[in-house]
Design a protein around this motif. Structure first.
Motif, short mmCIF file in Angstrom:
data_model
loop_
_atom_site.label_atom_id
_atom_site.label_comp_id
_atom_site.label_asym_id
_atom_site.label_seq_id
_atom_site.Cartn_x
_atom_site.Cartn_y
_atom_site.Cartn_z
N UNK A 19 20.94 -4.57 -8.97
CA UNK A 19 21.31 -4.57 -7.55
C UNK A 19 20.31 -3.75 -6.74
N UNK A 20 19.90 -2.58 -7.24
CA UNK A 20 18.94 -1.74 -6.53
C UNK A 20 17.58 -2.40 -6.46
N UNK A 21 17.16 -3.07 -7.53
CA UNK A 21 15.87 -3.77 -7.51
C UNK A 21 15.86 -4.89 -6.48
N UNK A 22 16.95 -5.64 -6.42
CA UNK A 22 17.05 -6.73 -5.43
C UNK A 22 17.05 -6.17 -4.02
N UNK A 23 17.80 -5.10 -3.79
CA UNK A 23 17.86 -4.48 -2.46
C UNK A 23 16.50 -3.93 -2.05
N UNK A 24 15.81 -3.27 -2.97
CA UNK A 24 14.48 -2.73 -2.67
C UNK A 24 13.49 -3.85 -2.36
N UNK A 25 13.59 -4.95 -3.07
CA UNK A 25 12.70 -6.08 -2.84
C UNK A 25 12.92 -6.66 -1.44
N UNK A 26 14.16 -6.75 -1.01
CA UNK A 26 14.48 -7.28 0.32
C UNK A 26 13.98 -6.38 1.43
N UNK A 30 9.22 -3.06 -3.01
CA UNK A 30 9.04 -3.52 -4.39
C UNK A 30 8.03 -2.68 -5.13
N UNK A 31 8.21 -2.56 -6.41
CA UNK A 31 7.33 -1.71 -7.21
C UNK A 31 6.05 -2.45 -7.57
N UNK A 32 4.94 -1.93 -7.14
CA UNK A 32 3.63 -2.46 -7.53
C UNK A 32 3.16 -1.72 -8.77
N UNK A 33 2.19 -2.25 -9.42
CA UNK A 33 1.66 -1.58 -10.60
C UNK A 33 0.86 -0.34 -10.24
N UNK A 34 0.50 -0.22 -8.96
CA UNK A 34 -0.32 0.92 -8.53
C UNK A 34 0.53 2.13 -8.15
N UNK A 35 1.83 2.00 -8.15
CA UNK A 35 2.69 3.12 -7.80
C UNK A 35 2.89 3.27 -6.31
#
Length: 52
Positions: A19-26, A30-35
């Motif tokens: 749920x947190x990942x979906x909310x953050x994406x919206x 979103x988490x990039x590989x670069x931090x």
């Protein structure tokens, strides 16, 4: 009985993470590989780069 309790807790934790990942994406966090410092990796589309 303890197996069902532990399984329920694990399922709740997994659901909260998804749920947190979906909310953050919206929201656009979103988490990039670069931090998060996409000026060095050009990973985030739409953000202008300082390096030319």
């Amino acid at each position: 009985m303890a197996t069902w309790i532990v399984g329920g807790i694990v399922a709740l934790v997994v659901a909260a993470v998804v749920w947190k990942m979906i909310r953050d994406k919206r929201v656009g966090r979103g988490a990039c590989s670069c931090g998060g410092d996409c000026s060095c990796c050009h990973g985030c589309a739409g953000e202008p780069s300082d390096k030319n």
